[in-house]
Structure formats: structure tokens, C-alpha cells
Design an enzyme around this catalytic site. Structure first.
Site, PDB file in Angstrom:
ATOM      1  N   ASP A  95     -38.779  22.436  11.387  1.00 38.30           N
ATOM      2  CA  ASP A  95     -38.254  23.801  11.494  1.00 38.30           C
ATOM      3  C   ASP A  95     -36.936  23.880  12.262  1.00 38.30           C
ATOM      4  OD1 ASP A  95     -39.245  23.224  13.987  1.00 38.30           O
ATOM      5  OD2 ASP A  95     -40.072  25.212  14.316  1.00 38.30           O
ATOM      6  N   GLU A  96     -36.226  22.792  12.330  1.00 38.11           N
ATOM      7  CA  GLU A  96     -34.990  22.811  13.099  1.00 38.11           C
ATOM      8  C   GLU A  96     -33.994  21.827  12.487  1.00 38.11           C
ATOM      9  OE1 GLU A  96     -34.064  23.004  17.896  1.00 38.11           O
ATOM     10  OE2 GLU A  96     -35.806  21.912  17.151  1.00 38.11           O
TER      11      GLU A  96
END
Lengths: 349, 371
Positions: A95-96
């Protein structure tokens, strides 16, 4: 992405919306929190804390078992979106990611415009919010992205870098965790400005070879490019047991199984590892790690044997053990590694 | 149990078991060899649950019975003994291994813990020529990585037809296919094919099994296991489940540029030139032109090298790069004087073959590198 796993669960189950939610293992089974919704964070629930503690902090907490397959597929779609805008996407986790948008498919001149459009697209297509940081380098972009969560968009324009740095604590620096930050604090260094004025020698005493790197960052300098393929530095697994282990043979079996997993990971990617690290958390939460370096290997038996010897160097034989972990470090390409330029036989899949 | 066996006979068998036993130490009993004294034989069995070996040698049995001993330690001890009789004896206190003036007591694990393995002889058997098997294994086994996540690539495909059989192995970048004739078989008729994937370890152990002695190998396919019987030894192997890739499809048919090399000269040139290749990619380039091929390499770290080989070639100019190791793997296992390389273009599969090979057909497909 903001509270990624928790946001996905809230998106998919309306009854969870507006409620404190933690995604993770069961408190009875000593599960840990993998992600906490912002409502849960208000109670002090954070990722990586034991679920049982999360429940004490927030008795109304809704606990959801993770569905990693789902998260992975959502993440895959979002990364595809990023890659449609720029090929320079460096994933940090599911998620990054860092994106170098200097050249982008939209022809946007400003990074902030790219960020704004990406945010809107992700909200539209996935129903999820993300926080973005726009800055001249990775170090600053990362800080900026965390500045205004959730659904944030923080821009650090070059002329604002200095004033931004002025207000930062040392913990904001890349690579400064609790231990380093304590060492720095012991020497009276708690802000970036103090890092700059402390002098190189004092820094070196505190953090060793990291000193030059911290000094650079404290001046807002970070020349690391956004790299699409990052060489992994380590890999491993750890496991918290539903009940403390007391039997050394059982521990050995678990250690061997984790060594096997590490070996498979190395196999699949064509690496060999020089260092094997064992992590042991005793029943009273005291945590120790033991490492051993030798000739590089990916052999399960060798990794297992080394991890078991490391187990003998702990107090596992006379203390209860709550968690065991085996990881491999100091990786290098082994034979059978994917070779750049080597094409594959055209088997039709 | 109590028996006496000749050291050299025992040693020869124990040596074969060294590759079989489980080295990962996850299940202790799998590091042991099961020894049974029965009639006038000492029977042995070891397995890692993927591959097993059963064998026996002549022994004087004083007291029949069965026990297990660590395969590696037993081998080390027997190897270190003078050429004499070895006595293995179980008493109340454990297992004694003694010879001459040497005496030892070894740790044993309960015989009951040893996994049971299927017996051969329940399905029809076919005879394979030992030499044919040896050829097939030696010329393919190196093309299996053994570390692929696509687990069906962790083995080699055995294809049986009425009049021939093939062994195919690939790691996704190169493929080795050996076909040998079969005789006197009634198990397969017409154009039928029977296929089975053998684990890499089976192939390696099979290679050892067929390396010595002579006589045919009896092959039997059981329900879940394969049996290869060579004289007094039986190799038992699990089969790999899965679909082996359609290997026929990646063997190119339209390669129109053919070059023949003196095998030894090509081998030497590739070895020398590869010394200055990029350490990671090990790429060597074949710069092909009328009458010659220049094998070249370059690495930013070390420099560059080239060696010219005269060849009969009249086609157009062309450059193609290969992983030197892939080329050498092939050259190291063929014994013909001449080898051929046939190409289509810089990016398509190249094929290497031994020219005028006796008794087998060997096709080696390599994907080029894009440098």
C-alpha cells in the site's frame, strides 16, 4: 493508502464504517494488529501491537480476519494505475510506493497535479483514499505523505524545504528507529537542527556509519533514485504461538519449518544468504536476536542447522518462548538467479 | 538382530544411500537406514519420502531382525574400517558395530518409526537398456533448476513410446531432449505415449545407479511410485504431479542457418572468452560471418575477449548472445567430434546438436540473451 486493509474491510462491509476496526489475528490466538482504522487509532490501536492489547485499549473494537488475496488484487490494480502514469514506480509495500512523475503520461507539469488526479482516480475506481506527499526527493516525499492522513495531499516545494526541516524531530529521519533515536537523545540530539550542529564525530559516536547519511538527510539531501526493482535485503518469517512453547524439540521443529520457508524464498528468487538470524521472544516479552554468518547458502538444511544452533545460544531451553522468527540477510545472487537479458522459452501458458 | 558382512560389500551399498537419506533433518528417522537381517542377506532401505533405495548384500545372519542406524555415521565408520568382516549386533543396550579390534555402540531409532514403502512387482515391467538410461540422464539432468516455483519444472519428463523413449528437462531458458530407441516392448502400441515427471533427485540417483555394473534396468510404474530395478537395487521414486510444458512446441523447425563446429575448439573458445564476460549474465556473443564465427565477450569490470573459429558458413552476417554456461553444459556432455548450431535470428530459439551421434538423438534448445 490510508489504513489500507481496514479501509478495504470498511468499504466492503457497511456495518464496519465509522467504527473502530482492526484487521488481524484473534486475541485468543495471540494475533497481532495488521491494520487499524482511523477510528481505532483514536484509541491508541496501532499496527503490530497484540490484538489482546488492542481490545483492552478499545473494547468496542471490531476484529476482522485479513484477506490478503483481496488486498493483493486491489493493490495490483492501483499499482497498474501508477504504472500507467509513469514507469518509475518503486513499491515499498502493498500500500505504499514512490513515483517519479518528472515525466508522466498525462504531461502534467506539476507533481501535485499528478497526485491530485491519482487520488481522484483511486477514490473513483476503488472507493479508497490515499495520502500523497509531493517533494523534490524520496525522503521528503515520504514525510510529506504522512503529514496529513487520511486523504491528505502535502506538497513540499523546493523553497519550503528548509522551513519544513526546521520543525522536524530526529525520528523523521530515514533509518532512525527507537534505538537510534534513544542514542541520539542521550547526546542531546532530538531535532534535525541539532543533527546538523552536533558535529560529525558526536554523530558517529551515536550512530556509527549512519552519521553521514543522517547528516545529508538533515540537510534535506537525498539523491536516491526511484528504482522500479529493489534488490531485497532480507527475508524471513516469524510466528507468535497461541501458547508459549516450553519444549525445545517443538521449537526446533518450528525453526526448521521457518528455515525451509526462507530457503524456498531464496530459491524462488535465485539468491543465496550469508547471514541467518533467529529471533526469540520469551514469555515475558523480552526479545533477543542471534545471528550467524558463514558461506552463502540457500540450502534449507544449512539454514535450518544454523538457526537451530542459534536457538541453542538463547535461553529457550529454560524459558518459555512466545515468538520465534527465522530470517536471512546479506543476500547475493546465487546460481540460478534471474539473469538480466536472458529470455525465456516461449512456452504457451 | 545379529549379522556379519564384508566391509567392501557393505561400503559399496552404503555409498549409494548417502544421496538418498534426508539431509534436512526435519524427520530424524529419515536420516537412518533400515537394516534387516533375513536368510543370508542384509537388506537395506532408506528414503527421504521422495526417493527411496532398497538394496541388499550377502551376510551371515546369526539372528534375524531389523533395526535402523544413521546412514551417514554408519557409512563413515565402515569406510574407515580395514577390509574385514563387520559385525552389526543389537542387544539390550543398543546396537554394536564392530570389526577387527574396533568396537562401537551407535544410537538407533525404533524400526517401527520407519516409513513403509510400496513393493514393486504389482504392475507390468519393462526393460530399459542401462546405457540408454545413462545417456538420457547425463544429457538432461543439468537443465533442471530444482529451484523453480513452477514445481513441474523441478523434474524431467519421461516419455515412452512403442519404439523409442525420451527424457526432457528444461529450466525455462534452455531445454534438453534425448531420445533413444526401445526394443521388444509390448506395453505401448501404435502412436501411444506414456508420460511421467521424475523429480530431479530421482534423476541424480538414477544416474548413480546406472553408472556401474551392467544389465538392463527393470522399470515399473505403480500407482503412485516408479520403480527402477538394477540388479540387487531398486530405486523407488515419487512422481511429480502436474503438466509438463508442451516442449515440442518450443523446438524450432524453421532454423535456416546451420553452422558446424569442432566440438573441442568451440568448448575451449567459449571457456576462454567467458572469463571476461559479465559475471552476472555470463553472456558470450557469437558474431557470425562468412567462413568464421567470432566468440566475444565484454564486461565493464574486466575488459573484453574474442576468439575466432573458422567454420563452413556462407549465409548472412548475424550476431547472437548466449549464456556461456548453457552452451558449455551442452558441450560438456556430448562426445561427437562435430556439433551443430542452427539459428533463425537474434531473438529466437537456437538449437545445438551433436553431429553423427551413435545410438541417441539429442536436441538442445537455448534461448538467446538480449544484450
Amino acid at each position: 493508502m490510508d489504513a489500507f486493509y481496514a479501509s478495504v474491510e470498511q468499504r466492503d462491509d457497511p456495518s464496519l464504517r465509522g467504527r473502530p476496526v482492526a484487521v488481524g489475528g484473534s486475541p485468543e490466538q495471540r494475533g497481532v494488529v495488521a491494520a487499524a482504522s482511523y477510528e481505532a487509532r483514536a484509541f491508541g490501536v496501532r499496527s503490530a501491537i497484540p490484538m489482546s492489547r488492542a481490545l483492552r485499549l478499545c473494547p468496542a473494537l471490531a476484529i476482522v480476519r485479513p484477506s490478503f488475496e483481496k488486498y493483493r488484487s486491489i493493490s495490483g490494480r492501483i499499482f497498474d494505475l501508477y504504472r500507467s502514469v509513469t514507469p518509475l514506480v518503486e513499491p515499498l509495500s502493498l500500500d505504499e510506493a514512490y513515483l517519479d512523475v518528472t515525466d508522466n503520461a498525462w504531461g502534467e507539469r506539476l507533481g501535485v497535479s499528478v497526485a491530485r488526479r491519482l487520488k481522484a482516480l483511486i477514490r473513483e475506481s476503488e472507493g479508497l483514499t490515499v495520502s500523497a506527499g509531493v517533494a523534490p526527493n524520496k525522503f521528503l516525499a515520504k514525510i510529506a505523505s504522512g503529514w496529513d492522513k487520511p486523504d491528505g495531499l502535502t506538497v513540499i516545494a523546493p523553497e519550503r524545504v528548509e522551513s519544513f526541516l526546521q520543525g522536524l524531530p530526529v525520528e523523521a529521519l530515514w533509518g532512525v528507529g527507537p534505538v537510534t533515536s534513544r542514542r541520539l537523545a542521550e547526546r542531546g540530539i532530538t531535532t534535525l537542527m541539532q543533527v546538523r550542529t552536533a558535529g560529525r564525530e558526536a554523530l558517529q559516536q551515536a550512530v556509527g556509519s549512519q552519521a553521514d547519511w543522517l547528516l545529508q538527510l538533515a540537510h534535506g539531501i537525498d539523491e536516491r533514485p526511484v528504482t522500479t526493482h529493489r534488490e531485497p535485503k532480507s527475508a524471513g518469517t516469524e510466528r507468535t504461538f497461541p501458547r508459549d512453547l516450553e519444549d525445545l524439540d517443538t521449537m526446533r521443529t518450528h525453526v526448521s519449518a521457518m528455515a525451509e520457508t526462507a530457503s524456498q524464498w531464496l530459491d524462488a528468487r535465485g539468491y543465496v544468504a550469508r547471514t541467518v538470524t533467529l529471533k526469540v521472544r520469551y514469555g515475558d516479552f523480552e526479545t533477543v536476536t542471534r545471528s550467524h554468518s558463514d558461506a552463502p547458502t540457500r540450502d534449507a538444511a544449512a539454514i535450518s542447522a544454523r538457526a537451530r544452533l542459534l536457538l541453542d545460544r538463547t535461553e529457550a531451553h529454560r524459558r518459555r518462548v512466545r515468538l520465534l522468527g527465522v530470517s536471512v540477510h546479506n543476500l547475493q545472487a546465487g546460481t540460478g538467479a534471474p539473469v538480466p537479458g536472458q529470455s525465456s522459452l516461449p512456452f504457451l501458458q | 538382530m545379529e549379522l556379519v558382512v564384508r566391509k567392501n560389500e557393505l561400503l559399496r551399498e552404503l555409498q549409494l544411500f548417502q544421496g538418498i537419506v534426508e539431509r534436512k533433518n526435519t524427520i530424524p528417522i529419515l536420516a537412518n537406514v533400515l537394516i534387516e537381517a533375513k536368510g543370508d542377506q542384509m537388506r537395506m532401505l532408506a528414503t527421504d519420502l521422495e526417493v527411496a533405495l532398497r538394496s541388499h548384500c550377502a551376510a551371515s545372519v546369526a539372528k534375524p531382525g531389523a533395526l535402523t542406524l544413521p546412514a551417514k555415521k554408519l557409512y563413515e565408520i565402515v569406510r574407515a574400517l580395514p577390509d574385514t568382516d563387520v559385525r552389526i549386533e543389537e542387544d539390550k543396550n543398543g546396537v554394536k558395530v564392530a570389526a577387527d579390534r574396533f568396537d562401537s555402540r551407535m544410537q538407533t531409532l525404533p524400526r517401527e518409526d520407519f516409513p513403509s514403502l510400496p513393493e514393486s512387482g504389482t504392475s507390468p515391467r519393462t526393460a530399459f537398456s542401462r546405457e540408454a538410461l545413462r545417456q538420457m540422464v547425463a544429457k538432461t539432468h543439468f537443465a533442471i533448476t530444482g529451484e523453480d516455483t513452477r514445481f513441474f519444472l523441478n523434474g524431467a519428463l519421461l516419455v515412452l513410446r512403442a519404439t523409442e523413449m525420451s527424457l526432457v528437462a528444461t529450466d525455462g531458458h534452455r531445454l534438453a531432449l534425448v531420445t533413444v530407441p526401445r526394443e521388444g516392448t509390448a506395453d505401448i502400441t501404435g502412436d501411444d505415449e506414456v508420460k511421467v515427471i521424475l523429480p530431479k533427485k530421482t534423476l541424480l540417483e538414477l544416474g548413480k545407479l546406472v553408472a556401474e555394473d551392467d544389465g538392463d534396468i527393470q522399470y515399473e510404474r505403480g500407482e503412485n511410485h516408479l520403480f527402477f530395478e538394477a540388479g540387487s537395487r531398486v530405486l523407488i521414486s515419487r512422481m511429480i504431479d502436474g503438466q509438463f510444458p508442451a516442449y515440442e512446441r518450443v523446438i524450432p523447425k524453421g532454423n535456416d542457418k546451420d553452422i558446424e563446429f569442432d566440438r573441442e575448439r568451440l568448448t575451449a573458445a567459449v571457456k576462454r572468452v567467458a572469463l571476461l564476460s559479465n559475471e552476472r549474465s555470463r553472456a558470450v556473443k557469437f558474431e557470425i560471418d562468412k567462413g568464421k564465427v567470432e566468440v566475444t565477450s565484454s564486461s565493464s569490470e574486466f575488459g573484453e575477449a574474442r576468439e575466432q573459429l573458422p567454420v563452413d558458413y556462407t549465409g548472412g552476417e548475424m550476431k547472437i548472445s548466449f549464456n556461456a554456461q548453457y552452451v558449455l553444459d551442452f558441450l560438456n556432455v556430448v562426445e561427437t567430434d562435430i556439433v551443430s548450431l542452427s539459428l533463425k535470428d537474434e531473438v529466437s530459439q537456437a538449437v545445438m546438436k551433436p553431429v553423427a551421434a551413435q545410438g541417441y538423438d539429442y536436441t538442445y534448445v537455448i534461448m538467446p540473451m538480449r544484450i
